[in-house]
Design an enzyme around this catalytic site. Structure first.
Site, short mmCIF file in Angstrom:
data_model
loop_
_atom_site.label_atom_id
_atom_site.label_comp_id
_atom_site.label_asym_id
_atom_site.label_seq_id
_atom_site.Cartn_x
_atom_site.Cartn_y
_atom_site.Cartn_z
N MET A 90 0.94 -1.16 0.13
CA MET A 90 -0.01 0.23 0.03
C MET A 90 0.89 1.37 0.05
O MET A 90 0.87 2.05 0.98
CB MET A 90 -0.94 0.00 1.14
CG MET A 90 -1.87 -1.34 1.21
SD MET A 90 -2.55 -1.80 -0.30
CE MET A 90 -4.18 -0.55 -0.04
N ILE A 92 2.50 4.38 -2.69
CA ILE A 92 2.48 5.15 -3.87
C ILE A 92 3.82 5.15 -4.63
O ILE A 92 4.88 5.58 -3.66
CB ILE A 92 1.87 6.33 -4.06
CG1 ILE A 92 0.29 6.28 -3.95
CG2 ILE A 92 2.16 7.43 -5.54
CD1 ILE A 92 -0.37 7.54 -3.59
N ASN A 107 1.09 -5.42 -10.40
CA ASN A 107 0.25 -5.42 -9.34
C ASN A 107 -1.09 -5.77 -9.42
O ASN A 107 -1.60 -6.22 -10.50
CB ASN A 107 0.07 -3.84 -9.20
CG ASN A 107 -0.67 -3.32 -7.88
OD1 ASN A 107 -0.61 -4.04 -6.74
ND2 ASN A 107 -1.67 -2.41 -8.20
N HIS A 109 -5.22 -5.27 -8.27
CA HIS A 109 -5.79 -4.13 -7.60
C HIS A 109 -7.47 -5.02 -7.38
O HIS A 109 -7.91 -5.42 -8.36
CB HIS A 109 -5.90 -2.96 -8.74
CG HIS A 109 -6.84 -1.91 -8.09
ND1 HIS A 109 -6.23 -0.92 -7.26
CD2 HIS A 109 -8.01 -1.56 -8.28
CE1 HIS A 109 -7.14 -0.08 -6.93
NE2 HIS A 109 -8.23 -0.37 -7.42
N GLU A 143 1.42 5.91 -13.66
CA GLU A 143 0.13 6.47 -13.31
C GLU A 143 -0.46 5.28 -12.12
O GLU A 143 -0.67 4.23 -12.65
CB GLU A 143 -0.76 6.31 -14.75
CG GLU A 143 -2.15 6.93 -14.60
CD GLU A 143 -2.95 6.57 -16.07
OE1 GLU A 143 -4.24 6.61 -15.65
OE2 GLU A 143 -2.25 6.23 -17.03
N LEU A 144 -0.90 5.93 -11.22
CA LEU A 144 -1.65 4.89 -10.09
C LEU A 144 -2.54 4.21 -10.74
O LEU A 144 -3.82 4.82 -11.20
CB LEU A 144 -2.12 5.84 -9.03
CG LEU A 144 -2.40 5.14 -7.80
CD1 LEU A 144 -1.53 4.53 -7.05
CD2 LEU A 144 -3.18 6.08 -6.79
N ASP A 145 -2.56 2.70 -10.64
CA ASP A 145 -3.47 1.75 -10.88
C ASP A 145 -3.94 1.96 -12.46
O ASP A 145 -5.03 1.60 -12.75
CB ASP A 145 -4.75 1.94 -9.99
CG ASP A 145 -4.40 1.49 -8.48
OD1 ASP A 145 -3.63 0.65 -8.25
OD2 ASP A 145 -5.00 2.15 -7.75
N GLN A 173 -10.96 -14.62 -5.79
CA GLN A 173 -10.65 -14.59 -7.45
C GLN A 173 -9.13 -14.07 -7.59
O GLN A 173 -8.44 -14.47 -8.52
CB GLN A 173 -11.53 -13.81 -8.08
CG GLN A 173 -13.00 -14.32 -8.17
CD GLN A 173 -13.05 -15.71 -8.74
OE1 GLN A 173 -12.41 -16.03 -9.82
NE2 GLN A 173 -13.69 -16.73 -7.95
N GLU A 174 -8.85 -13.10 -6.65
CA GLU A 174 -7.33 -12.71 -6.77
C GLU A 174 -6.34 -13.99 -6.87
O GLU A 174 -5.37 -14.01 -7.40
CB GLU A 174 -7.08 -11.50 -5.67
CG GLU A 174 -7.67 -10.31 -5.91
CD GLU A 174 -7.55 -9.33 -4.61
OE1 GLU A 174 -6.35 -9.24 -4.40
OE2 GLU A 174 -8.35 -8.61 -4.42
#
Ligand code: GAR
Length: 210
Positions: A90, A92, A107, A109, A143-145, A173-174
C-alpha cells in the site's frame, strides 16, 4: 529460472497463493524474497514459514518518499529480481522507482480497472449500485492503478452483501488470477512493450475485459 520478489504491507493472502503455486509447480519461477513496509505484516510470517527470506523497510524511518524508494531499490536489488510482484503493497511509488523496474512490475488491484482506482473499491462499487465487481492484474506504470491490464476476474455483487462479503469474494478470485499471470511472466510469455501488455506475442486489450 525467473526470480521474483513479492512486496506486501499486510495479511499476505495473495503472497500465500503465490507461495503455494510455486510449491506445486503452477508457477515456474523462484520466489527469492519478500519485503514489507510494515514490521507487523502477517505476510512476513507466511514467508518465514515457507523458508523465504524477508526484509522490513519501514517508511516511517525515511524523511521523504524519494529516500524510501531509493532504499527500497537497494534492498530489492540485493536479490537481483527479474520481476517485482506487488501484493497488497500500500505505497504510491515514485517515478524514479517505477522507471528503475519498468516493465518488470505487476500489481493486483481489487476492482475492474479502470473503474475504482485508489482505495475503498468495494464500498464504492456497492455505493454506485454496480452488480458486477472484481479484480485486475496489471503492469505498474507511473500512473496510479493505470498500467496496462493483463487479466481480470469478475464477481457478482448481491443486494444483501456486506463489504466484507464482497471483499472475500473478490480476494478468492485474486488468488486464482495472480499465480496465473506471474507464471506467464516467469515463462516469458508476458511482456510490457510500447505501454501495452503482450501475451504470446499478441497485444492485450488496453481497457481490459470487464
Ligand atoms: C488485496 O485485495 C489487493 O488487491 C489489495 O489489497 C489486498 C491485499 O490482501 N491491494 C490494493 O488495494 C492495492 N491498491 P492480501 O494482503 O491478503 O494479499
Amino acid at each position: 529460472m525467473t526470480r521474483f520478489v513479492v512486496l506486501i504491507s499486510g495479511n499476505g493472502s495473495n503472497l500465500q497463493a503465490l507461495i503455494d503455486a510455486c510449491a506445486d509447480g503452477r508457477i515456474q519461477g523462484q520466489l527469492v524474497g519478500v519485503i514489507s513496509n510494515k514490521a507487523e505484516a502477517f505476510g512476513l510470517q507466511r514467508a518465514q514459514d515457507a523458508g523465504i527470506p524477508t526484509q522490513v523497510l519501514a517508511n516511517a524511518d525515511f524523511a521523504s518518499r524519494e529516500d524510501y524508494d531509493a532504499a527500497l531499490i537497494t534492498a530489492l536489488e540485493s536479490w537481483q529480481p527479474d520481476l517485482l510482484v506487488m501484493a497488497g503493497f500500500m505505497r504510491i511509488l515514485t517515478p524514479a522507482f517505477v522507471q528503475h523496474f519498468a516493465g518488470r512490475m505487476l500489481n493486483i488491484h481489487p476492482s475492474l480497472l479502470p473503474k475504482y482506482q485508489g482505495i475503498k473499491t468495494h464500498q464504492r462499487a456497492m455505493a454506485a449500485g454496480d452488480d458486477v465487481h472484481g479484480a485486475t492484474v496489471h503492469f505498474v506504470t507511473e500512473e496510479l492503478d493505470g498500467g496496462p491490464v493483463v487479466l481480470q476476474a469478475k464477481v457478482p455483487i448481491f443486494s444483501d452483501d456486506s463489504v466484507e462479503d464482497l471483499a472475500a469474494r473478490v480476494l478468492t478470485q485474486e488468488h486464482q488470477i495472480y499465480p496465473l499471470v506471474v507464471n506467464w511472466y516467469c515463462q516469458r510469455r508476458l511482456q510490457m512493450r510500447d505501454g501495452r501488455a503482450w501475451l504470446d506475442g499478441r497485444c492485450l486489450p488496453t481497457a481490459g475485459y470487464a
